[in-house]
Each structure stands twice: as structure tokens, then as C-alpha cells.
Design a protein around this motif. Structure first.
Motif, mmCIF file in Angstrom:
data_model
loop_
_atom_site.group_PDB
_atom_site.id
_atom_site.type_symbol
_atom_site.label_atom_id
_atom_site.label_comp_id
_atom_site.label_asym_id
_atom_site.label_seq_id
_atom_site.Cartn_x
_atom_site.Cartn_y
_atom_site.Cartn_z
ATOM 1 N N PRO A 94 0.638 -1.202 0.635
ATOM 2 C CA PRO A 94 0.377 -0.053 -0.029
ATOM 3 C C PRO A 94 0.526 1.179 0.068
ATOM 4 N N PHE A 95 1.777 1.776 0.906
ATOM 5 C CA PHE A 95 3.468 2.466 0.355
ATOM 6 C C PHE A 95 3.480 3.120 -1.038
ATOM 7 N N SER A 132 1.690 3.349 -3.287
ATOM 8 C CA SER A 132 0.310 4.356 -3.953
ATOM 9 C C SER A 132 1.436 5.688 -3.032
ATOM 10 N N PHE A 133 1.949 6.048 -2.442
ATOM 11 C CA PHE A 133 2.013 7.038 -1.957
ATOM 12 C C PHE A 133 3.677 8.107 -2.568
ATOM 13 N N TYR A 135 -3.901 2.995 -2.498
ATOM 14 C CA TYR A 135 -3.697 2.374 -0.794
ATOM 15 C C TYR A 135 -5.114 1.236 -0.754
#
Length: 288
Positions: A93-94, A96-97, A130
Motif C-alpha cells: 500500500p505504501f 501508492s504514496f 492504498y
């Protein structure tokens, strides 16, 4: 909207390579899986440099290369280290940042200014990406965030996302001082040589394993070679943060591959994330 089509193609190719590697190289270690696409893309990227030619290099090319290359090597190694240390649903998910960091670095290094609508679309893609990667039963929405404090892999992957934000913008600096194709081909030739040397040298990978399936390896290399072309031409045409945001939609294609090829389940979060990302990408395409 050529940049949008090329960015989406880069996202598709990125997801395609992931599915390809999982299909044909699931028997190798994560480290060797990281090496194979880079290693087998070297001949094609070398040919690309020869046929496209070496452009006149501006004064900012070598300074950017001097920090982009080592940061890319470190980020690739840490990327797979994070996946090896912690569950995928607490690490992926990270990634996506990355566009958030690219937004900051793009402004700092290139003076890129984005529209309010474009930033809103980016936010939706980041949120959707995320959600897309959340495990629907084990950790919940806040699981990855909480895991930063207890899972080393989560903290490492957040650092990797920041590094990707820097390297994507640094790569564009190199493009400005040379050309899109030359920059992409050169970086991947160097990565394809240095990453295997490092990982084999420290005993994390075996050259025999890497060379065991040469035809399939060249297939992965060709996918990466094509992705390089799409990525670098696209990022030369638009703000880096926009391009990286659209490329993060690779997660949607990964979900489709997972459903079709590997019969993966637990798609509740994935469907929600896909819908959010699609709305965000549409806003960027129309109003960005």
C-alpha cells in the motif's frame, strides 16, 4: 493525451511483468526475481542506445545521474527486502504514496506547478491505490499505517516510495539534459549490470539460477524494455507527478491478472480501490 496513453501503457506493462514473473519464476528467490528483468533487458537497452544515438548531454545530466543511479539501486534492493520481511498487505500500500513525494520533488527540482483539479485527481489515485492493496480480512484499513511502528518492512517500503519520488523526478532532469530514450536505456543498462553484481556478490542470488531460463528471461526483459520507452517518453511530456500517478494504476491491472491467471479472491477492497483510482485518473486526464 498521448502522455496519458503512454503512462497507462507503462502501468499495464509494469503489471504484466509482475504477473509474468509470478507465472514463470515463482520458484526463484525474491532477490533473483528482482534481478532477472533488469539483467535480460541489458542487450535490448544497449541496442536501443546504439540505434537511437547519444544526444548532446547538458550540464545537469551527470550530476543527476550521480545520485539517481545509486538511489535507484538502493530503492530496488530495499523494495524486495521489505517484501521479504513483512506481509505484502502491510508493504505494497505504501507504494501508492510515490506521487505525493513526486509532487514535492517535482516542484523543488523542476518548478512543476499542478492544477487544483489535477492534485485532487492525484489524491484519489493515491487513496485508491492504498485501498487496492489492503488485505480484506487480516489488517483492515488502518493496519498498514499502524504497522509502520512495528513492522520494519512497512517503514522500509514507505522510504522506498519516497526514493521513487526522487528518482522519477531526477530521471526527468536527466531527460531534459539529454533525451527520453537515451536516459531510460542508459539507466537500465547500468541497473542491469550493477544490481546482479551486488546481490550475487553478497550471496543473495545465484548466477546459475538467473541464467536457467534464458528465453523466458528475455521475455521479461522485452516487457521492461517496452515499459522504459513508454515511461520515459510520457514523463518527458507532462509533470512527473501526473505521470507517476497514472503509472500507479498498475495496481488495477495487477488485480485483473490476479483474478484471471491466479484465481485470487478477497476482491472487496480491490474493487473499491479500482473505482476510486479510475475516478482520480479521469480527473487528471480531463482537468489536469
Amino acid at each position: 493525451m498521448t502522455w496519458f496513453a503512454l503512462s497507462l501503457a507503462a502501468a499495464f506493462l509494469m503489471a504484466t511483468n509482475g504477473a509474468y514473473m509470478k507465472k514463470f519464476f515463482s520458484d526463484v528467490s525474491p532477490w533473483e526475481m528482482a534481478i532477472i528483468p533488469f539483467f535480460y533487458s541489458v542487450p535490448m537497452c544497449t541496442a536501443g542506445i546504439i540505434f537511437s544515438g547519444i544526444p548532446k548531454l547538458g550540464p545537469g545530466f551527470y550530476p543527476a545521474l550521480s545520485w539517481v543511479l545509486p538511489m535507484m539501486i538502493v530503492s530496488v534492493i530495499l523494495h524486495f527486502r521489505a517484501i521479504h520481511m513483512s506481509p505484502l498487505s502491510l508493504t505494497l500500500p505504501f507504494l501508492s504514496f510515490t506521487p505525493v513525494f513526486a509532487l514535492i520533488t517535482g516542484d523543488f527540482f523542476l518548478g512543476e506547478k499542478l492544477s487544483g483539479a489535477g492534485i485532487s485527481g492525484m489524491a484519489l489515485v493515491v487513496i485508491g491505490g492504498y485501498v487496492l492493496n489492503l488485505d480484506s480480512t487480516r489488517f483492515g484499513f488502518w493496519g498498514p499505517i499502524k504497522a509502520i511502528y512495528r513492522e520494519p518492512g512497512s517503514a522500509i517500503m514507505l522510504a522506498v516510495a519516497a526514493m521513487y519520488g526522487f528518482t522519477s523526478v531526477g530521471g526527468k532532469v536527466m531527460i531534459i539534459h539529454s533525451s527520453a530514450l537515451f536516459t531510460g536505456f542508459l539507466i537500465f543498462v547500468l541497473l542491469g549490470i550493477l544490481i546482479p553484481i551486488i546481490l550475487i556478490g553478497v550471496g543473495k542470488a545465484s548466477l546459475g539460477t538467473i541464467l536457467r531460463k534464458p528465453l523466458l528471461g528475455f521475455g521479461s526483459g522485452f516487457i521492461v524494455f517496452t515499459e522504459i520507452i513508454c515511461h520515459n517518453i510520457a514523463i518527458s511530456m507532462v509533470a512527473a507527478a501526473y505521470m507517476i500517478t497514472i503509472k500507479r494504476m498498475a495496481g488495477i491491472f495487477s488485480v485483473i491478472y490476479g483474478w484471471i491467471l491466479f484465481h485470487e479472491r478477497g476482491i472487496r477492497y480491490r474493487l473499491i480501490g479500482t473505482a476510486i483510482m479510475t475516478v482520480g485518473a479521469s480527473i487528471i486526464a480531463i482537468y489536469g
